[in-house]
Design an enzyme around this catalytic site. Structure first.
Site, short mmCIF file in Angstrom:
data_model
loop_
_atom_site.label_atom_id
_atom_site.label_comp_id
_atom_site.label_asym_id
_atom_site.label_seq_id
_atom_site.Cartn_x
_atom_site.Cartn_y
_atom_site.Cartn_z
CG HIS A 270 5.20 6.20 -28.92
ND1 HIS A 270 6.04 5.83 -27.91
CD2 HIS A 270 4.08 6.68 -28.30
CE1 HIS A 270 5.47 6.07 -26.73
NE2 HIS A 270 4.27 6.58 -26.95
NE ARG A 326 10.49 0.55 -20.97
CZ ARG A 326 9.91 1.44 -21.77
NH1 ARG A 326 8.63 1.73 -21.62
NH2 ARG A 326 10.60 2.05 -22.72
N1 NMX Z 1 18.07 2.91 -36.27
C1 NMX Z 1 18.62 3.75 -37.16
N2 NMX Z 1 18.80 5.06 -36.95
C2 NMX Z 1 18.44 5.52 -35.75
C3 NMX Z 1 17.89 4.71 -34.76
C4 NMX Z 1 17.71 3.35 -35.07
N3 NMX Z 1 17.13 2.51 -34.19
N4 NMX Z 1 17.63 5.45 -33.66
C5 NMX Z 1 17.98 6.72 -33.98
N5 NMX Z 1 18.49 6.74 -35.26
C6 NMX Z 1 18.87 7.92 -36.03
C7 NMX Z 1 17.70 8.89 -36.09
O1 NMX Z 1 16.77 8.49 -37.09
C8 NMX Z 1 18.40 10.19 -36.36
O2 NMX Z 1 18.75 10.19 -37.72
P1 NMX Z 1 18.76 11.56 -38.59
O3 NMX Z 1 19.82 12.42 -37.97
O4 NMX Z 1 19.06 11.11 -39.97
O5 NMX Z 1 17.38 12.16 -38.42
C9 NMX Z 1 19.69 10.03 -35.55
O6 NMX Z 1 19.88 8.62 -35.35
C10 NMX Z 1 19.61 10.72 -34.18
O7 NMX Z 1 18.47 10.25 -33.50
P2 NMX Z 1 18.46 10.13 -31.89
O8 NMX Z 1 18.63 11.49 -31.35
O9 NMX Z 1 19.41 9.08 -31.45
O10 NMX Z 1 16.99 9.52 -31.63
P3 NMX Z 1 15.62 10.34 -31.41
O11 NMX Z 1 15.54 10.80 -30.02
O12 NMX Z 1 15.43 11.36 -32.49
O13 NMX Z 1 14.55 9.18 -31.69
C11 NMX Z 1 13.62 7.00 -31.51
C12 NMX Z 1 14.28 8.17 -30.76
C13 NMX Z 1 13.16 5.96 -30.52
C14 NMX Z 1 12.41 7.54 -32.28
C15 NMX Z 1 14.66 6.41 -32.49
O14 NMX Z 1 15.74 5.87 -31.74
C16 NMX Z 1 14.08 5.35 -33.41
O15 NMX Z 1 13.55 5.71 -34.46
N6 NMX Z 1 14.16 4.03 -33.01
C17 NMX Z 1 13.55 2.97 -33.77
C18 NMX Z 1 12.05 2.92 -33.53
C19 NMX Z 1 11.74 2.44 -32.15
O16 NMX Z 1 12.27 1.45 -31.67
N7 NMX Z 1 10.80 3.12 -31.47
C20 NMX Z 1 10.31 2.68 -30.17
C21 NMX Z 1 10.72 3.57 -29.00
C22 NMX Z 1 10.18 3.01 -27.71
N8 NMX Z 1 8.72 3.07 -27.64
O17 NMX Z 1 8.09 2.14 -27.24
O18 NMX Z 1 8.12 4.10 -27.95
C1 MLT Z 2 7.69 4.71 -23.95
O1 MLT Z 2 7.57 3.75 -23.20
O2 MLT Z 2 6.85 5.61 -24.00
C2 MLT Z 2 8.85 4.74 -24.89
O3 MLT Z 2 9.98 4.15 -24.36
C3 MLT Z 2 9.10 6.08 -25.53
C4 MLT Z 2 9.64 7.17 -24.66
O4 MLT Z 2 9.75 7.08 -23.46
O5 MLT Z 2 10.03 8.19 -25.27
#
Ligand code: NMX
Ligand code: MLT
Length: 434
Positions: A270, A326
């Site tokens: 997050h 953003r």
């Molecule tokens: N790099 C590599 N793998 C990824 C990434 C990424 N950036 N994003 C998703 N995946 C993988 C994920 O780990 C999952 O793998 P597995 O099946 O082995 O568990 C697969 O792709 C499917 O995931 P999604 O459904 O696309 O993503 P989900 O909704 O579960 O997660 C996040 C969303 C934001 C947690 C994920 O995209 C992520 O881990 N991103 C990197 C961390 C990040 O940038 N977080 C910040 C989000 C914004 N914020 O401010 O909160």
């Molecule tokens: C946020 O701003 O909270 C992040 O983009 C994560 C989200 O919306 O799931």
């Protein structure tokens, strides 16, 4: 002119019967279906929360009270000669749904100014942490320590009518929000400036005063206002907003709820991703000895990260299915003010190489960058180089949206959140019967 609280009170009077009627006339209407996939998949996409403060469209991105981000930045009142609007104006919009006039913004600036002074013990709580502590831990504890200031808590234990819960929650929210820039800047001074604190300036607005206390010259005031506004809200299902809502639903006060919100934000999937992005980019920067990598080298770096079983920080999103607006707004800012910055060039090259790689890998549903892929390099450019501090600033911004939500949760008397859980054996039974 009506005060913000009077305006809000009138809105609550019209919203209460509307929501009561909506529930009474449609209590059995089906909005979504819970599938096994959603149950085990972090409830991804399940429509089970309500908020009117913001809405996240997968393609378009976030709207605050129906306004897109470019609209928000265009319409909200700004300090003279400034490009970025007052943070106070955004809070007025989030609470009331209306773009405030200059006069209304000035009233709120005054309200916040009057409430800025931190109790002495908060400095002592911050000072008592070992200097190796993470700033998010200190931030959360400093907020938590102010629980004893809660007006809501005193009213509740004094026997207040539940129809008036929102009033003391509003007071607590303004009291806390007004103090957050000081709390954050004091943590920054303690951890990274040898305790050399800069006193607040009573003439300045929320964003400028924060920039001033951070010891940064213009245009860092613009950066601060942009940063707080961009991070303020992202509808209700993200970890920080949902945590704040959940904790507050048990009638915990604003201090308990926002401290919990901060803890949720501190996870690397997050809000902490903005710190991780910078750490990751700086690793490569070091390996390259300050030179810009070639596209081939950058691709290799991205693949190495993926092949070692890590995620690419700053990329992907649970709801968004395109580049986060953003991110785009920060990119536009960077192109205008820091296009020759070396780390911005790293970020730009990543924007080019990461999405095709994530598509080729075929796992992430969204290969595009989110807000965290960009925010750090702007802070770095303006001299805030201690990247473990970045999520604290995210938290100051996010508290604006979550407080607006919690005031409305209380106004509309939303109940304690308590979903039902099942055992996995029960789910197997249900599936067999079907
Ligand atoms: N790099 C590599 N793998 C990824 C990434 C990424 N950036 N994003 C998703 N995946 C993988 C994920 O780990 C999952 O793998 P597995 O099946 O082995 O568990 C697969 O792709 C499917 O995931 P999604 O459904 O696309 O993503 P989900 O909704 O579960 O997660 C996040 C969303 C934001 C947690 C994920 O995209 C992520 O881990 N991103 C990197 C961390 C990040 O940038 N977080 C910040 C989000 C914004 N914020 O401010 O909160
Ligand atoms: C946020 O701003 O909270 C992040 O983009 C994560 C989200 O919306 O799931």
């Amino acid at each position: 002119m009506k005060t913000l609280k009077e305006k809000l009170s009138e809105k609550i009077d019209t919203e209460r019967p509307r929501i009561r009627k909506l529930i009474a006339e449609n209590c059995d209407a089906v909005i979504d279906t819970v599938t096994v996939d959603k149950l085990f998949g972090g409830m991804r996409g399940l429509k089970c929360l309500v908020t009117d403060i913001s809405y996240l469209d997968p393609e378009e991105g976030i709207r605050y009270r129906g306004y897109t981000l470019p609209d928000i930045f265009k319409k909200l009142p700004k300090p003279k000669g400034a490009e970025m609007p007052y943070v106070e104006g955004l809070f007025h919009l989030l609470l009331t749904g209306e773009v405030p006039t200059e006069e209304e913004v000035n009233e709120l600036i005054d309200e916040f100014r009057k409430r800025r002074i931190l109790p002495r013990y908060v400095y002592e709580v911050i000072d008592s942490f070992p200097s190796m502590s993470h700033p998010m831990t200190i931030f959360s504890a400093a907020i938590l320590s102010m629980h004893r200031e809660s007006f809501f808590d005193r009213k509740y234990h004094g026997g207040v009518n539940k129809l008036d819960y929102w009033d003391s929650t509003y007071e607590d929210s303004l009291n806390l929000l007004a103090k957050l820039p000081e709390v954050a800047a004091y943590i920054y001074a303690k951890l990274y400036q040898n305790g050399q604190r800069i006193q607040q300036n009573p003439e300045m607005d929320f964003g400028s005063n924060f920039a001033h206390m951070m010891g940064k010259d213009k245009p860092y005031d613009e950066v601060s206002r942009m940063y707080f506004i961009l991070h303020a809200d992202h509808e209700s299902g993200n970890v920080s907003a949902h945590t704040g809502h959940l904790v507050a639903s048990g009638l915990a006060d604003i201090y308990l709820s926002i401290s919990s919100m901060v803890n949720g934000l501190a996870g690397p999937l997050h809000g902490l991703a903005n710190q991780t992005v910078l750490q990751w980019i700086m690793d490569l920067h070091e390996k390259m000895e300050g030179k810009l990598p070639s596209e081939a080298e950058m691709k290799q770096f991205v693949w190495d990260t993926l092949n070692s079983g890590q995620v690419i920080p700053g990329y992907g999103h649970a709801v968004l299915r395109k580049t986060d607006p953003r991110y785009m707004m920060q990119r536009e800012f960077a192109l205008k003010y820091m296009k020759d910055d070396m780390l911005f060039k790293f970020v730009s090259m990543l924007y080019k190489v990461v999405p095709p790689i994530l598509k080729e890998q075929g796992k992430a549903k969204n290969p595009w960058p989110n807000v965290d892929a960009h925010s750090g390099v702007i802070q770095m450019h303006y001299g805030v180089t201690d990247y473990d501090f970045y999520t604290v600033m995210f938290g100051v911004g996010r508290a604006l949206g979550v407080c607006a939500n919690l005031i409305w949760d209380r106004a509309l008397l939303y109940p304690i959140e308590r979903p039902k859980s099942l055992t996995s054996a029960m789910i197997e039974d249900i599936v067999k019967k079907k």
